[in-house]
Enzyme design. Structure first.
Site, PDB file in Angstrom:
ATOM      1  N   HIS A 180       0.813  -1.217   0.000  1.00  0.00           N
ATOM      2  CA  HIS A 180       0.000   0.000   0.000  1.00  0.00           C
ATOM      3  C   HIS A 180       0.843   1.262   0.000  1.00  0.00           C
ATOM      4  O   HIS A 180       0.385   2.311  -0.425  1.00  0.00           O
ATOM      5  CB  HIS A 180      -1.005  -0.037   1.147  1.00  0.00           C
ATOM      6  CG  HIS A 180      -2.135  -0.953   0.844  1.00  0.00           C
ATOM      7  ND1 HIS A 180      -2.132  -2.264   1.232  1.00  0.00           N
ATOM      8  CD2 HIS A 180      -3.250  -0.770   0.112  1.00  0.00           C
ATOM      9  CE1 HIS A 180      -3.231  -2.836   0.768  1.00  0.00           C
ATOM     10  NE2 HIS A 180      -3.925  -1.961   0.090  1.00  0.00           N
ATOM     11  N   ARG A 289     -10.765   4.229  -0.586  1.00  0.00           N
ATOM     12  CA  ARG A 289     -10.248   3.289   0.424  1.00  0.00           C
ATOM     13  C   ARG A 289     -10.513   3.883   1.814  1.00  0.00           C
ATOM     14  O   ARG A 289      -9.648   4.550   2.392  1.00  0.00           O
ATOM     15  CB  ARG A 289      -8.747   3.070   0.226  1.00  0.00           C
ATOM     16  CG  ARG A 289      -8.370   2.241  -0.996  1.00  0.00           C
ATOM     17  CD  ARG A 289      -6.862   2.005  -1.039  1.00  0.00           C
ATOM     18  NE  ARG A 289      -6.493   0.920  -1.937  1.00  0.00           N
ATOM     19  CZ  ARG A 289      -6.075   1.090  -3.196  1.00  0.00           C
ATOM     20  NH1 ARG A 289      -5.979   2.292  -3.700  1.00  0.00           N
ATOM     21  NH2 ARG A 289      -5.746   0.042  -3.930  1.00  0.00           N
ATOM     22  N   GLU A 424     -11.725 -10.022  -5.441  1.00  0.00           N
ATOM     23  CA  GLU A 424     -10.278 -10.053  -5.196  1.00  0.00           C
ATOM     24  C   GLU A 424      -9.821 -11.365  -4.573  1.00  0.00           C
ATOM     25  O   GLU A 424      -8.681 -11.488  -4.146  1.00  0.00           O
ATOM     26  CB  GLU A 424      -9.837  -8.852  -4.356  1.00  0.00           C
ATOM     27  CG  GLU A 424     -10.602  -8.643  -3.071  1.00  0.00           C
ATOM     28  CD  GLU A 424     -10.194  -7.355  -2.342  1.00  0.00           C
ATOM     29  OE1 GLU A 424      -9.191  -6.728  -2.700  1.00  0.00           O
ATOM     30  OE2 GLU A 424     -10.908  -6.997  -1.389  1.00  0.00           O
ATOM     31  N   ASN A 447      -4.827  -6.350  -7.243  1.00  0.00           N
ATOM     32  CA  ASN A 447      -3.672  -6.459  -6.332  1.00  0.00           C
ATOM     33  C   ASN A 447      -3.810  -7.697  -5.465  1.00  0.00           C
ATOM     34  O   ASN A 447      -2.897  -8.518  -5.354  1.00  0.00           O
ATOM     35  CB  ASN A 447      -3.564  -5.219  -5.442  1.00  0.00           C
ATOM     36  CG  ASN A 447      -3.625  -3.929  -6.229  1.00  0.00           C
ATOM     37  OD1 ASN A 447      -3.264  -3.919  -7.390  1.00  0.00           O
ATOM     38  ND2 ASN A 447      -4.087  -2.870  -5.614  1.00  0.00           N
ATOM     39  N   ASP A 448      -4.970  -7.822  -4.831  1.00  0.00           N
ATOM     40  CA  ASP A 448      -5.180  -9.006  -3.991  1.00  0.00           C
ATOM     41  C   ASP A 448      -5.478 -10.241  -4.828  1.00  0.00           C
ATOM     42  O   ASP A 448      -5.072 -11.340  -4.474  1.00  0.00           O
ATOM     43  CB  ASP A 448      -6.314  -8.755  -2.982  1.00  0.00           C
ATOM     44  CG  ASP A 448      -5.801  -8.031  -1.750  1.00  0.00           C
ATOM     45  OD1 ASP A 448      -4.732  -8.407  -1.252  1.00  0.00           O
ATOM     46  OD2 ASP A 448      -6.449  -7.070  -1.305  1.00  0.00           O
ATOM     47  N   ARG A 458       1.833 -10.206  -1.399  1.00  0.00           N
ATOM     48  CA  ARG A 458       2.135  -8.986  -2.157  1.00  0.00           C
ATOM     49  C   ARG A 458       3.101  -8.072  -1.416  1.00  0.00           C
ATOM     50  O   ARG A 458       3.624  -7.103  -1.965  1.00  0.00           O
ATOM     51  CB  ARG A 458       0.832  -8.242  -2.518  1.00  0.00           C
ATOM     52  CG  ARG A 458       0.097  -7.678  -1.337  1.00  0.00           C
ATOM     53  CD  ARG A 458      -1.309  -7.232  -1.713  1.00  0.00           C
ATOM     54  NE  ARG A 458      -1.432  -5.807  -1.932  1.00  0.00           N
ATOM     55  CZ  ARG A 458      -2.597  -5.149  -1.959  1.00  0.00           C
ATOM     56  NH1 ARG A 458      -3.741  -5.802  -1.810  1.00  0.00           N
ATOM     57  NH2 ARG A 458      -2.636  -3.860  -2.152  1.00  0.00           N
ATOM     58  N   CYS A 495     -10.321  -2.010 -10.298  1.00  0.00           N
ATOM     59  CA  CYS A 495      -9.761  -0.903  -9.514  1.00  0.00           C
ATOM     60  C   CYS A 495      -8.377  -1.212  -8.959  1.00  0.00           C
ATOM     61  O   CYS A 495      -7.788  -0.384  -8.281  1.00  0.00           O
ATOM     62  CB  CYS A 495     -10.709  -0.490  -8.400  1.00  0.00           C
ATOM     63  SG  CYS A 495     -10.939  -1.753  -7.147  1.00  0.00           S
TER      64      CYS A 495
HETATM   65  C1  PEP Z   1      -6.913  -4.661  -4.762  1.00  0.00           C
HETATM   66  O1  PEP Z   1      -6.720  -5.584  -3.976  1.00  0.00           O
HETATM   67  O2  PEP Z   1      -6.655  -4.730  -5.979  1.00  0.00           O
HETATM   68  C2  PEP Z   1      -7.480  -3.384  -4.278  1.00  0.00           C
HETATM   69  C3  PEP Z   1      -7.877  -2.452  -5.127  1.00  0.00           C
HETATM   70  O3  PEP Z   1      -7.556  -3.182  -2.946  1.00  0.00           O
HETATM   71  P1  PEP Z   1      -6.280  -2.889  -2.000  1.00  0.00           P
HETATM   72  O4  PEP Z   1      -5.092  -2.632  -2.899  1.00  0.00           O
HETATM   73  O5  PEP Z   1      -6.628  -1.724  -1.168  1.00  0.00           O
HETATM   74  O6  PEP Z   1      -6.145  -4.150  -1.221  1.00  0.00           O
HETATM   75 MG    MG Z   2      -7.575  -5.533  -1.990  1.00  0.00          MG
END
Ligand code: PEP
Ligand code: MG
Length: 547
Positions: A180, A289, A424, A447-448, A458, A495
């Site tokens: 993050h 977020r 996710e 991302n997740d 990650r 996203c």
């Molecule tokens: C994701 O997981 O892609 C996401 C947008 O949420 P975050 O990065 O806040 O976990």
């Molecule tokens: Mg996420």
């Protein structure tokens, strides 16, 4: 890991673990006010801990927090602190620590065993109040003016507390591309590097020296020679020129030459980012977020605080869609006052919707704030880390309760708030046909989804080279979610960070994705790519069928 070039003074960020110092207070009234606020916050933290302990360990477990609450309210303790601030003219932190020590000594000298044990408690409450006082103080680099910040690691909670106007770039020894902190750097449109070692102390001490961060090559230069400096200054100029050219994209439609349209929205982490979203020409907020509201706060943000934040964002976006994701606390986004404690596998642990469904009051407070903000704009609500239909059913029941309560209390709320979920987890992808029947939209969190599909943490810099959102398995997951969503009239967006990857724009357009939500600074770049992607020509420039 985040492109771009930064040139400036280096400053090493060290965690605040120094002992409390006595300082002369310039403004006694302000110190008294700081103490009062910190005490209130500590009181709220204790109330939450007490409630949690009551649930998990019954009255016996909750008793200790009850004692702490009583001590914190005790006028003798409070008067001693305020008296020391007023008459001694000292800072609140010092008064709290000194009074804590004094009371602890008094208790320790008593005959009765029960009273002697209270010595540790009074020290504990003083530490709690001081943690709030020090936690809310911004920890800034030593150098004045904007710097390249070098740190061992930066937690999202620490990153959000930094004065962004003073940071040119982040370089951390730990952390990774998907972390993050990297996401925040992209949101701030600054280069960032992770997994980079740098010297500390002695001759090599980087503090105050000139540095260059090459976000493309992933290199940090300390004290570069004239030649290198010249080369990067000219590259930086070229970058600025490209950014200037992109401004031509402002106000234009997100449409391909053959007429395919897609929505382009912004990801934000707080109210302050809305200006960037507007400046970036966002069609809406695709991901707010909301957990950053919790990370910026020393205790649970109450309904009014949250309502004010959501309402402001909704109003500033003037009727454009604002998707508020309910808090995704847990894993790397930790707030101490949640009392989550150490977990063996935090990414797969107690986080996001799991906490919300476990701590209903907390969830309801946030939902009330979101629904109330719905009166002021096109607010939608989205839930993270979904893995089952049972979760959706519970969420719906809680939403119904929240609405009924607001109705009973005569408090206005948004009546047409769309509900969506993050896709996710592989589980959500595999049951996306069922989930699509229950919600209005999906937003794919790549991302997740990459982390869980590839079984790669990650956050782990050692695995950064194989953490690959382009992996065929991830792309197939996205395709399944889009197809299942669309078959059931469910809108599907993306996203995660992959949404801003312009090498993927054509693929997403061909998949029929409805929305891409990206860092505000990436909107014009993605728009340019969309406007230059002709889907009527095949990938090789010939055939011409949609995928
Ligand atoms: C994701 O997981 O892609 C996401 C947008 O949420 P975050 O990065 O806040 O976990
Ligand atoms: Mg996420």
């Amino acid at each position: 890991m985040c492109g771009g070039i930064a040139i400036g003074k280096l400053s090493v960020y060290r965690k605040e673990d120094s002992p409390v110092r006595c300082a002369k207070a310039d403004d006694t009234e302000a110190e008294l006010e700081r103490f009062a606020k910190a005490r209130d916050m500590a009181e709220r933290q204790l109330a939450a801990l007490r409630e949690k302990a009551q649930r998990q360990a019954g009255a016996a477990g909750a008793a200790i927090f009850e004692v702490h609450q009583m001590m914190l309210k005790d006028p003798e303790y409070t008067d001693a602190v305020t008296g020391m601030i007023s008459s001694g003219g000292v800072n609140a932190e010092y008064a709290v620590a000194a009074v804590g020590e004094h009371f602890a000594e008094m208790f320790a000298a008593m005959d009765e065993a029960y009273m002697r044990e209270r010595a540790a408690d009074v020290k504990d409450i003083s530490s709690r109040v001081n943690a709030v006082l020090r936690g809310t103080v911004q920890r800034q680099p030593k150098e004045k003016g904007p710097v390249i910040l070098l740190a061992d690691d930066l937690a999202p909670g620490e990153t959000v507390q930094l004065d962004k106007s003073l940071v040119l770039s982040f370089v951390t020894r730990r952390g990774s591309t998907g972390s993050h902190t990297a996401i925040l750097a992209r949101a701030m449109n600054i280069p960032a590097l992770a997994g980079v070692d740098f010297p500390e102390g002695g001759e090599e001490e980087p503090e105050g020296k000139t540095g260059i961060v090459d976000g493309y090559g992933g290199v940090l230069y300390i004290d570069p020679d004239g030649e290198t400096l010249k080369k990067f200054k000219s590259l930086q100029k070229e970058e600025e020129e490209q950014t200037r050219l992109l401004q031509e994209m402002r106000g234009k439609e997100n449409i391909t030459p053959d007429g395919r349209k897609i929505d382009l929205c912004a990801n934000i982490s707080g109210v302050a980012d809305v200006e960037d979203a507007i400046a970036g020409d966002a069609g809406g907020i695709g991901l707010f977020r909301s957990e950053f509201l919790y990370l910026e706060s020393a205790g649970y943000p109450d309904e009014e605080t949250q309502f004010a934040a959501y309402r402001t964002v909704a109003e500033k976006m003037k009727g454009k869609r604002v998707v508020i994701r309910t808090m995704d606390i847990g894993a790397d986004k930790q707030a101490d006052y949640f009392g989550i404690g150490k977990e063996a596998n935090p990414a797969m642990g107690y986080r996001a919707i799991r906490i919300c469904l476990d701590r209903r009051e907390l969830f309801k407070t946030q939902l009330r704030a979101i629904y109330r903000a719905g009166v002021y704009g096109a607010v939608a609500v989205m839930f993270p880390m979904i893995i089952s239909m049972a979760e959706i059913r519970q969420i719906k029941a809680i939403i119904a309760e929240v609405k009924a309560e607001l109705e009973r209390e005569g408090i206005p709320y948004g009546r047409d708030i769309k509900t969506g979920i993050m896709i996710e987890t592989p589980a959500a992808v595999m049951i996306s046909d069922q989930l699509a029947e229950e919600v209005d939209f999906f937003s794919v969190g790549t991302n997740d989804l990459t982390q869980y599909t590839l079984a790669i943490d990650r956050q782990n810099p050692m695995l950064d080279h194989i953490y690959d959102p382009h992996h065929e398995a991830v792309l197939r997951m996205i395709r399944i979610a889009v197809e299942n969503g669309h078959k059931r009239g469910c809108r599907v967006g993306i996203c995660g960070e992959l949404a801003a990857d312009t090498t993927m724009t054509e693929t997403f357009l061909r998949m029929g994705v409805d929305e891409l939500s990206v860092a505000p600074s990436m909107i014009l770049k993605v728009r340019e790519k969309i406007r230059n992607t002709d889907l009527s020509a095949g990938r090789d420039g010939t055939a011409g069928a949609a995928e």
